[in-house]
Every structure is written in C-alpha cells, then in structure tokens.
Design a protein around this motif. Structure first.
Motif, PDB file in Angstrom:
ATOM      1  N   VAL A 199       0.819  -1.219   0.000  1.00 35.02           N
ATOM      2  CA  VAL A 199       0.000   0.000   0.000  1.00 35.02           C
ATOM      3  C   VAL A 199       0.851   1.267   0.000  1.00 35.02           C
ATOM      4  O   VAL A 199       0.473   2.282  -0.594  1.00 35.02           O
ATOM      5  CB  VAL A 199      -0.964  -0.016   1.203  1.00 35.02           C
ATOM      6  N   LEU A 200       2.019   1.242   0.678  1.00 33.60           N
ATOM      7  CA  LEU A 200       2.830   2.452   0.823  1.00 33.60           C
ATOM      8  C   LEU A 200       3.219   3.084  -0.513  1.00 33.60           C
ATOM      9  O   LEU A 200       3.118   4.320  -0.647  1.00 33.60           O
ATOM     10  CB  LEU A 200       4.073   2.144   1.653  1.00 33.60           C
ATOM     11  N   PRO A 201       3.665   2.307  -1.516  1.00 30.88           N
ATOM     12  CA  PRO A 201       3.983   2.941  -2.808  1.00 30.88           C
ATOM     13  C   PRO A 201       2.799   3.694  -3.405  1.00 30.88           C
ATOM     14  O   PRO A 201       2.974   4.745  -4.023  1.00 30.88           O
ATOM     15  CB  PRO A 201       4.395   1.756  -3.692  1.00 30.88           C
ATOM     16  N   TRP A 202       1.586   3.147  -3.213  1.00 26.13           N
ATOM     17  CA  TRP A 202       0.403   3.849  -3.713  1.00 26.13           C
ATOM     18  C   TRP A 202       0.205   5.167  -2.966  1.00 26.13           C
ATOM     19  O   TRP A 202      -0.099   6.193  -3.592  1.00 26.13           O
ATOM     20  CB  TRP A 202      -0.848   2.990  -3.560  1.00 26.13           C
ATOM     21  N   VAL A 203       0.377   5.155  -1.657  1.00 21.55           N
ATOM     22  CA  VAL A 203       0.208   6.374  -0.859  1.00 21.55           C
ATOM     23  C   VAL A 203       1.192   7.444  -1.324  1.00 21.55           C
ATOM     24  O   VAL A 203       0.827   8.613  -1.498  1.00 21.55           O
ATOM     25  CB  VAL A 203       0.406   6.068   0.642  1.00 21.55           C
ATOM     26  N   LEU A 204       2.441   7.046  -1.552  1.00 18.71           N
ATOM     27  CA  LEU A 204       3.458   7.997  -2.010  1.00 18.71           C
ATOM     28  C   LEU A 204       3.130   8.517  -3.410  1.00 18.71           C
ATOM     29  O   LEU A 204       3.264   9.719  -3.690  1.00 18.71           O
ATOM     30  CB  LEU A 204       4.836   7.329  -2.007  1.00 18.71           C
TER      31      LEU A 204
END
Length: 421
Positions: A199-204
């Motif tokens: 999920v983190l890459p999407w948030v960034l």
C-alpha cells in the motif's frame, strides 16, 4: 463431512477439461456484446486521460494510454480477461471449501452464465479486477499461504478501499487456525508488513500526484446492476447458505471454524457497497451448494448429493436464461444503441466545435459524449445542445446521427445536436 462428497475419477477429468471449456464459452458469450459500455466506464476513462489515476485499475489503463493505445479497447479486453480468470479462482475456492470436484465444477458453470457476470465482462469496469484479486486472496488464505494472500489483498485495496477489509479477514483466519499463539503473532506481523509494503507505494504516488489517497473504483461503478431478479436469487441462496452454516454449527464445528473467516467476509462484504454483492455472490453460491450436500447427507443417502448439486446448477442456469438474462440483455442492447448515438454525436462535435465552446448533454450520457468529443460539457448558456426533444427554442438542428448514419440502429429515444441560432 466425511462421506458426503464424491471424488470419482470421472469428476476430476470433468473439472480438468470442463473448467477451461466453461471459461472459453463464457468469453465467447460475453464478447458477443463487446460494444456494451456503461456510463461509469467512460467517466473512469476520462479521468485516466486527464491524468487522474485514482486507483490501481486506472494506473493500469494509464499504461496503455501512455503508449497511445485505445484505452477503451484495453479496459474492455482486460475486464473480459479478469472475469475469465475469476472463473478459474471460483473453481479453486469452491474446491477448497467443498473438497469435491463435481460441486466446484457446478458452481463455476452456474456463475459463468449468470446475467450479471455476462454483463460485467465486456463493460470495461474495474469491478472485474477487484473480483479477481479478492478471489485470489481468499484462495491463498484457504491454502494457508498468508503472505501471498496479503499481496492480493493489498493490490485489491489499491483498486477499491473496500477490499482492504480482506486484511482483517486474513488476520482473523490466522488467529483462529494457528495452534501456537507465538507463531500466530509472528505471521500476523509479517502480514502487516507485507500489506504496508504493497500500500505504501500507492500512498506515495497518490501524494506526489495530488490524488485522493483512498481508491474507490467500486464506488464509481454502476456495473453490475442489482436487478429485482438478481436480488431474489441472492436472497434464496443466502437463505440456503445460512441453513448450511447452522448445520455445520451443530454437526461439524471444526469445519465451520476453519471456514469462519471466508464466511465472515461473505456475509459482511455486501454491506460495504451494493456493487460488492457481485464479489460475494460466487461465495454465497459455494456455501449454498455446501448446504445442499449437508442436507442430503442427513437423509442417509449421501451419494444422492451428486444429483442434487447438478439439479441446483441446472436450476440456476434456467433461472438466468429465462428470468435474469432477458431484462439485462435488453438493458445492454439499449445501452449499445444509445452509446452508438453518443459516439456519432461526440465525433461530430469534435470536428465542429471550437475549444472555447461548450455543449449541454443529458447527465446520464455526459461521460460518453465528453470521451468521444474531447470537448467541455456545459450546464447553461451553451453553444450546442444534445437533446431528444422535437423542438428547442433558440436552437436549430445541425446534426442527426440516425439520419447521417443509415447503419445506426436507434432503440428508443432519438438524440440530435442543436446549435444556438
């Protein structure tokens, strides 16, 4: 449940060669109405072309658009492929729950010819992608491959936030199926780290692009439509499913415990959004077949279960063919006809409107016209109007799609383009 299910060699061969045939027949049948495109798909594609990729589904379409490929064709082809892949995972999940090749085959066959599923395939909707990811996550969860299940759950959560609920389902399954609490805690920690890594890459990315952080592809879709016929069938199957759950609770609590996570997902996910019923229906059908097997097993003739599941599959196919499919196909045909009108009108506007001019169109077709015309849609004081009225004071007809294109088959209302006098 020992003795309830038959694993005859014939049924294994039926599954091995029959499931690919089911997928092929589904693909060909659904592709017959490849021109069907709901308004929500056009809305999504406009956002893709404007660079507002608000979900993993839209990011995927952006890749096609970046290579100057037909993004509408890509969306519709992918949704057909994802629906076909979903059938394979429906079989896998059904076999994990039912432990019976014949029942799993019948579930897959019944789902493949459901009207809502045939409507979803060519629609170009991201719901097909969400369905595939959710089924893959549940399958690997049932196989106790929790990390791979988490990968698919994380990807699903980037398609639409509702699928992030699979994370809690997977953690729940770990907690109830682990003998050692220490091992359960370690696996849970690993799951959380993998999910965060997905999920983190999407948030960034969303933060960098200035996009809304919460993907909501399910929320913007209007496919499949929840018709009265579909609702009636769902209610009947849910009732049968709960009979099976009650029987498991009284006769085989160990089996119920091992499947409690997927049962929890099945009964809660439709409440997150009406379209989420499409993600739950294959699972509801699986547990309805399980209930039938259990009921037949109580009669003292467990081998009769083979005939019963075949009869249920036949009944579902007949219901779809004669009750559910006619109104859905009628809706699709009318949509195809109107979309053809909107495409013709949109292409005319693209070549006859200046960049500073606007056009007023019916709200339910704004996405289609804007997609094909690549022009701004106005609300008031517009230069052009797309309307099905016979008279429009202050405007004159400048283009009639039906008159200018003899091959255009108009069903229902006839739209024409009017220009301010």
């Amino acid at each position: 449940m020992t003795g309830l299910f038959s694993e005859h060699t014939l049924y294994k061969y039926l599954s091995r060669y029959g499931v690919p045939l089911i997928i092929l027949v589904y693909y060909v049948t659904a592709a017959e109405r490849f021109d069907y495109t709901p308004e929500s798909t056009f809305t999504t594609l406009i956002e893709v072309k404007e660079g507002d990729a608000g979900s993993l589904w839209m990011v995927l379409l952006t890749l096609f658009d970046s290579f100057n490929l037909d993004v509408l064709l890509a969306a519709k082809t992918l949704s057909l492929l994802f629906c076909s892949g979903s059938l394979l995972f429906i079989f896998f999940v059904a076999h994990e729950v039912l432990r019976d090749h014949l029942s799993a085959f019948c579930v897959t066959l019944a789902v493949s010819m459901q009207a809502w599923f045939l409507q979803l395939g060519p629609s170009g909707s991201g719901v097909a992608f969400a369905l595939l990811l959710s089924l893959a996550a549940l399958f690997f969860m049932l196989r106790n491959d929790y990390l791979l299940a988490t990968v698919f759950a994380g990807l699903g959560g980037i398609v639409s936030w509702q699928l992030a609920g699979l994370l809690f389902i997977i953690l729940f399954d770990v907690s109830i199926n682990s003998i050692s609490k220490t091992r359960s805690a370690k696996v849970a920690a690993s799951i959380l780290m993998v999910f965060a890594g997905i999920v983190l890459p999407w948030v960034l990315y969303a933060a960098y692009k200035g996009l809304f952080l919460i993907p909501n592809e399910i929320g913007v879709s209007d496919v499949p439509g929840i018709s009265p016929q579909l609702s009636f069938m769902a209610v009947m199957l849910v009732g049968l499913m709960f009979v099976g759950i009650v029987l498991l609770a009284t006769r085989d609590r160990e089996v119920l415990r091992s499947h409690s996570a997927i049962v929890l997902w099945t009964v809660t996910v439709p409440f997150l959004h009406t379209i989420m019923l499409a993600l739950a229906l294959p699972l509801i059908l699986i547990f309805a077949f399980l209930a039938l097997r259990l009921i037949v097993g109580m009669t003292g003739f467990p081998r009769a279960g083979d005939a019963v599941v075949v009869l249920l599959a036949a009944a579902l196919l007949a219901y779809s063919q004669f009750v559910s499919r006619p109104p859905v196909y009628d809706l699709m045909e009318r949509s195809i006809s109107t979309t053809a009108e909107m495409k013709s009108a949109g292409l005319w506007l693209k070549t006859h409107m200046n960049d500073d001019q606007t056009v007023s169109v019916p709200a339910s077709y704004g996405g289609a016209v804007r997609f094909y015309s690549e022009r701004m849609i106005g609300v008031s004081e517009t230069d052009f109007v797309l309307s099905d009225q016979n008279e429009l004071p202050g405007f004159g007809i400048v283009f009639d799609p039906a008159s200018n294109e003899p091959d255009l088959h108009v069903v229902g209302q006839r739209y024409r383009i009017w220009r301010r006098l």
